[in-house]
Design an enzyme around this catalytic site. Structure first.
Site, PDB file in Angstrom:
ATOM      1  N   PRO A  83       0.908  -1.219   0.074  1.00 45.22           N
ATOM      2  CG  PRO A  83      -0.551  -1.391   1.719  1.00 45.22           C
ATOM      3  CD  PRO A  83       0.745  -2.092   1.351  1.00 45.22           C
ATOM      4  CD  GLU A  97       0.634  -5.183  10.013  1.00 48.38           C
ATOM      5  OE1 GLU A  97      -0.654  -5.921   9.998  1.00 48.38           O
ATOM      6  OE2 GLU A  97       0.608  -4.260   9.874  1.00 48.38           O
ATOM      7  NE  ARG A 106      -6.294  -6.047 -21.491  1.00 46.63           N
ATOM      8  CZ  ARG A 106      -6.564  -5.189 -21.993  1.00 46.63           C
ATOM      9  NH1 ARG A 106      -5.739  -4.133 -21.802  1.00 46.63           N
ATOM     10  NH2 ARG A 106      -7.593  -5.111 -23.107  1.00 46.63           N
ATOM     11  CG  ASP A 129      -7.822  -1.552 -23.481  1.00 45.13           C
ATOM     12  OD1 ASP A 129      -8.548  -2.320 -24.040  1.00 45.13           O
ATOM     13  OD2 ASP A 129      -6.664  -2.284 -23.019  1.00 45.13           O
TER      14      ASP A 129
HETATM   15  C1  4H4 Z   1       2.261  -4.963   2.522  1.00 40.34           C
HETATM   16  C2  4H4 Z   1       0.272  -4.937   4.031  1.00 40.34           C
HETATM   17  C3  4H4 Z   1       2.672  -3.862   3.399  1.00 40.34           C
HETATM   18  C4  4H4 Z   1       0.780  -3.877   4.583  1.00 40.34           C
HETATM   19  C5  4H4 Z   1       1.170  -5.725   3.000  1.00 40.34           C
HETATM   20  C6  4H4 Z   1       1.967  -3.477   4.340  1.00 40.34           C
HETATM   21  C7  4H4 Z   1      -1.275  -4.096  -1.334  1.00 40.34           C
HETATM   22  C8  4H4 Z   1      -1.808  -2.948  -2.097  1.00 40.34           C
HETATM   23  C9  4H4 Z   1      -1.509  -4.697  -0.077  1.00 40.34           C
HETATM   24  C10 4H4 Z   1      -0.470  -7.569   2.043  1.00 40.34           C
HETATM   25  C11 4H4 Z   1       0.159  -6.587   2.304  1.00 40.34           C
HETATM   26  C12 4H4 Z   1      -0.626  -6.163   1.529  1.00 40.34           C
HETATM   27  N1  4H4 Z   1      -0.250  -4.351  -2.256  1.00 40.34           N
HETATM   28  N2  4H4 Z   1      -1.325  -2.661  -3.168  1.00 40.34           N
HETATM   29  N3  4H4 Z   1      -3.070  -2.339  -1.538  1.00 40.34           N
HETATM   30  N4  4H4 Z   1       3.451  -2.369   6.224  1.00 40.34           N
HETATM   31  N5  4H4 Z   1      -0.607  -5.756   0.287  1.00 40.34           N
HETATM   32  O1  4H4 Z   1      -2.350  -4.206   0.544  1.00 40.34           O
HETATM   33  O2  4H4 Z   1       3.509  -1.124   4.370  1.00 40.34           O
HETATM   34  O3  4H4 Z   1       1.590  -1.086   5.535  1.00 40.34           O
HETATM   35  O4  4H4 Z   1      -0.419  -3.776  -3.210  1.00 40.34           O
HETATM   36  S1  4H4 Z   1       2.740  -1.983   5.013  1.00 40.34           S
END
Ligand code: 4H4
Length: 239
Positions: free
Chosen positions: A89, A116, A154, A169
């Site tokens: 994220p 996490e 794609r 697209d």
């Molecule tokens: C990674 C959760 C990093 C929290 C994850 C963190 C996404 C998203 C996602 C499993 C993993 C989660 N991946 N786009 N949205 N500690 N991955 O939610 O950086 O918050 O790509 S953290």
């Protein structure tokens, strides 16, 4: 393109990506896909891949060593340097432009986190790009990885078999795609727009351009403003 996905759930990746189009692309040799199980590389006798976070706090973190060794096993098999993408994220938001950029790569490694996330030290060591599919937190990076592979694949010539459909697209020219219709001509008293039945390709193109502009202005004013700034003459299609 060779795609190497580092994950704790390889079956989720292989089952999720063996769709018709991608399976055909693999059969044609346009794409190769492997899912590497990070757990196979842990040195712990209990196959442990996560641990508590230093400094306390809820949740567990994926440890560096198994991730690093899984990556090194892939690196030995790659034909050349690769972009190493960590799905998180905290990454750059994935969009069609980034999909286009990644579709030019010969090798792509995608790292899927869980819990996490992953120990920062291995991210610093191996990751070239951190990418997010949106501002929400999922339980794992596998679904985001499949989204990236689908959107990128794609765009590889020959995968869709009909380049035109990806070229028009949504987002490819900065606008949302126009409404599309197929048989029958009338469905539940709803008729296909006459212009699309006219056989007049110039008129069809004009109608589609107008619909794209109207739809983009209504649904994505941000994209519309950016597009009109680049193409001020386009507003004439809305007269
Ligand atoms: C990674 C959760 C990093 C929290 C994850 C963190 C996404 C998203 C996602 C499993 C993993 C989660 N991946 N786009 N949205 N500690 N991955 O939610 O950086 O918050 O790509 S953290």
């Amino acid at each position: 393109m060779n795609v190497h996905i580092l994950t704790l759930f390889p079956e989720m990746i292989m089952d999720g990506l063996h769709t018709s189009i991608l399976a055909r692309a693999m059969d044609k040799g346009l794409i190769t896909l492997e899912a590497v199980n990070i757990r196979d590389y842990t040195l712990s006798k209990h196959k442990k891949v996560d641990d508590y976070t230093y400094g306390g706090g809820a949740g567990m973190l994926m440890q560096a060593q198994p991730v690093y060794d899984a990556y090194m096993s892939v690196k030995e098999r790659m034909s050349g340097p690769a972009r190493v993408i960590y799905m998180s994220p905290q990454g750059k938001t994935f969009d069609q432009e980034l999909a286009m950029e990644l579709s030019q790569e010969e090798e792509l490694v995608i790292l899927c986190g869980h819990y996490e996330g992953i120990d920062e030290r291995v991210l610093e060591e191996i990751v070239t790009d951190e990418i997010s599919i949106g501002d929400y937190v999922l339980t794992g990076g596998e679904l985001p990885a499949m989204v990236v592979v689908d959107a990128v694949s794609r765009l590889i010539p020959g995968v869709l078999g009909n380049r035109v459909s990806s070229d028009t697209d949504s987002f490819m020219d900065g606008l949302l795609e126009y409404p599309q219709y197929s048989r029958p001509e009338v469905w539940r008293d709803k008729k296909v727009p006459d212009v699309l039945l006219s056989g007049n390709h110039a008129e069809v193109d004009k109608w589609r351009r107008k619909q794209s502009l109207l739809r983009t202005r209504e649904r994505r004013p941000d994209l519309y403003e950016a597009y009109i700034k680049e193409h001020p003459e386009a507003e004439k299609f809305l007269q």
